[in-house]
Motif scaffolding. Structure first.
Motif, PDB file in Angstrom:
ATOM      1  N   ASP A   1       0.789  66.444  48.971  1.00 28.61           N
ATOM      2  CA  ASP A   1      -0.168  65.674  48.174  1.00 28.61           C
ATOM      3  C   ASP A   1      -0.942  66.548  47.190  1.00 28.61           C
ATOM      4  O   ASP A   1      -1.674  66.028  46.350  1.00 28.61           O
ATOM      5  N   HIS A   2      -0.804  67.863  47.279  1.00 27.84           N
ATOM      6  CA  HIS A   2      -1.386  68.796  46.308  1.00 27.84           C
ATOM      7  C   HIS A   2      -0.282  69.701  45.771  1.00 27.84           C
ATOM      8  O   HIS A   2       0.492  70.261  46.558  1.00 27.84           O
ATOM      9  N   VAL A   3      -0.242  69.844  44.456  1.00 26.98           N
ATOM     10  CA  VAL A   3       0.737  70.725  43.814  1.00 26.98           C
ATOM     11  C   VAL A   3      -0.032  71.809  43.074  1.00 26.98           C
ATOM     12  O   VAL A   3      -0.768  71.530  42.118  1.00 26.98           O
ATOM     13  N   LEU A   4       0.120  73.052  43.520  1.00 27.89           N
ATOM     14  CA  LEU A   4      -0.577  74.197  42.937  1.00 27.89           C
ATOM     15  C   LEU A   4       0.449  75.040  42.188  1.00 27.89           C
ATOM     16  O   LEU A   4       1.460  75.457  42.773  1.00 27.89           O
ATOM     17  N   LEU A   5       0.205  75.287  40.914  1.00 29.90           N
ATOM     18  CA  LEU A   5       1.191  75.961  40.081  1.00 29.90           C
ATOM     19  C   LEU A   5       0.612  77.169  39.372  1.00 29.90           C
ATOM     20  O   LEU A   5      -0.504  77.132  38.842  1.00 29.90           O
ATOM     21  N   ASP A   6       1.386  78.225  39.346  1.00 29.93           N
ATOM     22  CA  ASP A   6       1.141  79.361  38.478  1.00 29.93           C
ATOM     23  C   ASP A   6       1.358  78.916  37.029  1.00 29.93           C
ATOM     24  O   ASP A   6       2.006  77.892  36.772  1.00 29.93           O
ATOM     25  N   MET A   7       0.857  79.691  36.083  1.00 26.39           N
ATOM     26  CA  MET A   7       1.042  79.349  34.668  1.00 26.39           C
ATOM     27  C   MET A   7       2.211  80.115  34.048  1.00 26.39           C
ATOM     28  O   MET A   7       3.238  79.530  33.717  1.00 26.39           O
ATOM     29  N   ASP A   8       2.060  81.438  33.899  1.00 26.04           N
ATOM     30  CA  ASP A   8       3.048  82.227  33.167  1.00 26.04           C
ATOM     31  C   ASP A   8       4.274  82.506  34.019  1.00 26.04           C
ATOM     32  O   ASP A   8       4.185  83.122  35.086  1.00 26.04           O
ATOM     33  N   GLY A   9       5.412  82.035  33.563  1.00 27.70           N
ATOM     34  CA  GLY A   9       6.648  82.204  34.297  1.00 27.70           C
ATOM     35  C   GLY A   9       6.978  81.047  35.205  1.00 27.70           C
ATOM     36  O   GLY A   9       8.047  81.019  35.805  1.00 27.70           O
ATOM     37  N   THR A  10       6.057  80.092  35.320  1.00 27.22           N
ATOM     38  CA  THR A  10       6.279  78.904  36.139  1.00 27.22           C
ATOM     39  C   THR A  10       6.207  77.648  35.278  1.00 27.22           C
ATOM     40  O   THR A  10       7.150  76.864  35.228  1.00 27.22           O
ATOM     41  N   ILE A  11       5.078  77.474  34.586  1.00 19.30           N
ATOM     42  CA  ILE A  11       4.925  76.364  33.629  1.00 19.30           C
ATOM     43  C   ILE A  11       5.291  76.821  32.225  1.00 19.30           C
ATOM     44  O   ILE A  11       6.030  76.137  31.506  1.00 19.30           O
ATOM     45  N   LEU A  12       4.777  77.978  31.846  1.00 22.14           N
ATOM     46  CA  LEU A  12       4.993  78.502  30.498  1.00 22.14           C
ATOM     47  C   LEU A  12       5.966  79.677  30.533  1.00 22.14           C
ATOM     48  O   LEU A  12       6.046  80.410  31.514  1.00 22.14           O
ATOM     49  N   ASP A  13       6.663  79.825  29.430  1.00 22.20           N
ATOM     50  CA  ASP A  13       7.702  80.843  29.316  1.00 22.20           C
ATOM     51  C   ASP A  13       7.081  82.241  29.314  1.00 22.20           C
ATOM     52  O   ASP A  13       6.225  82.545  28.470  1.00 22.20           O
ATOM     53  N   LEU A  14       7.532  83.080  30.235  1.00 22.58           N
ATOM     54  CA  LEU A  14       7.022  84.447  30.317  1.00 22.58           C
ATOM     55  C   LEU A  14       7.474  85.295  29.131  1.00 22.58           C
ATOM     56  O   LEU A  14       6.997  86.418  28.951  1.00 22.58           O
ATOM     57  N   ALA A  15       8.341  84.761  28.304  1.00 18.15           N
ATOM     58  CA  ALA A  15       8.756  85.475  27.093  1.00 18.15           C
ATOM     59  C   ALA A  15       7.560  85.811  26.219  1.00 18.15           C
ATOM     60  O   ALA A  15       7.536  86.859  25.558  1.00 18.15           O
ATOM     61  N   PHE A  16       6.553  84.951  26.206  1.00 18.24           N
ATOM     62  CA  PHE A  16       5.331  85.220  25.432  1.00 18.24           C
ATOM     63  C   PHE A  16       4.688  86.512  25.907  1.00 18.24           C
ATOM     64  O   PHE A  16       4.371  87.398  25.107  1.00 18.24           O
ATOM     65  N   ASP A  17       4.488  86.629  27.205  1.00 16.02           N
ATOM     66  CA  ASP A  17       3.783  87.796  27.756  1.00 16.02           C
ATOM     67  C   ASP A  17       4.628  89.057  27.654  1.00 16.02           C
ATOM     68  O   ASP A  17       4.092  90.140  27.377  1.00 16.02           O
ATOM     69  N   ASN A  18       5.928  88.930  27.860  1.00 22.48           N
ATOM     70  CA  ASN A  18       6.784  90.101  27.738  1.00 22.48           C
ATOM     71  C   ASN A  18       6.791  90.634  26.311  1.00 22.48           C
ATOM     72  O   ASN A  18       6.760  91.847  26.094  1.00 22.48           O
TER      73      ASN A  18
END
Length: 226
Positions: free
Chosen positions: A12-29
């Motif tokens: 009933d709860h969904v906890l998500l990371d941002m970079d590399g999970t929701i958003l493309d880690l290509a930005f950070d790399n």
């Protein structure tokens, strides 16, 4: 490899990371491995190779600590305005795979949707505003609010104290093994490890132990339907 197949009847709860999970880690790399060394080299009259030689040990020295994720800390170390640099390349912020469809499905299902990130507020605010995601989350929790990164038990204790959640009926997805291990140790009920956080790179190669340690997914879209 153990493929992620969540039991949605128990979530009933969904906890998500941002970079590399929701958003493309290509930005950070790109940001850390290309743009920051380029600007660092320009500011100091160094070759790009020399800039990498100076920066890489600094990065590795504090890996998986809170300063590692801090825009303020790295702005001081490099002498660059990293918040401004992130703003300059904000058009590169992108979803990874079918993560947006997954988020929309979670919201439609009526489950709680939380963002649980190590990203500094300077970073997550720019990114979420760029893709219009901020209103979608019921809770946005950054480790910088709590003084400890997600890799540390103190983060999970502080998160629970401020935003109580039923750990047994929660799902948590992240691309960092140290973070996933901390969540598992805290008792989060279902955990999904992201195998392809950067769309410009192949899925990560897993050791035999890693392949069986967690349930793996190439992207949040693979977890549909709810």
């Amino acid at each position: 490899m153990k493929k992620a197949q969540p039991d949605w009847s128990r979530i009933d709860h969904v906890l998500l990371d941002m970079d590399g999970t929701i958003l493309d880690l290509a930005f950070d790399n790109y940001f850390w491995m290309d743009l920051v060394p380029q600007r660092y080299a320009q500011a100091r009259g160094l070759t790009l190779e020399k800039a990498h030689e100076e920066l890489l040990p600094k990065f590795r020295a504090i890996e998986h600590t809170l300063p590692w994720y801090s825009t303020d800390y790295w702005s001081e170390v490099t002498g660059l305005d990293l918040k401004q640099l992130k703003h300059e390349i904000r058009e590169r912020v992108a979803f990874i795979g079918n993560s947006l469809a997954f988020l929309e499905a979670v919201k439609t299902s009526g489950r709680q949707l939380w963002l649980v990130t190590n990203a500094h507020p300077d970073a997550w605010q720019i990114k979420l505003d760029q893709v219009g995601l901020r209103p979608m989350f019921d809770v946005i929790a950054s480790s910088h609010q709590f003084g400890a990164p997600k890799e540390h038990p103190a983060f999970w204790d502080a998160l629970q104290a401020r935003h109580a959640f039923p750990r047994e009926s929660s799902l948590f997805a992240d691309d960092s093994l140290p973070v996933l291990r901390a969540a598992r140790a805290y008792g989060v009920g279902q955990i999904v490890a992201m195998r392809r956080p950067d769309s410009t790179r192949p899925p990560r190669e897993l050791s035999e132990a890693e392949a069986t340690e967690f349930a793996w997914s190439d992207g949040l879209g693979d977890l549909l339907p709810l």
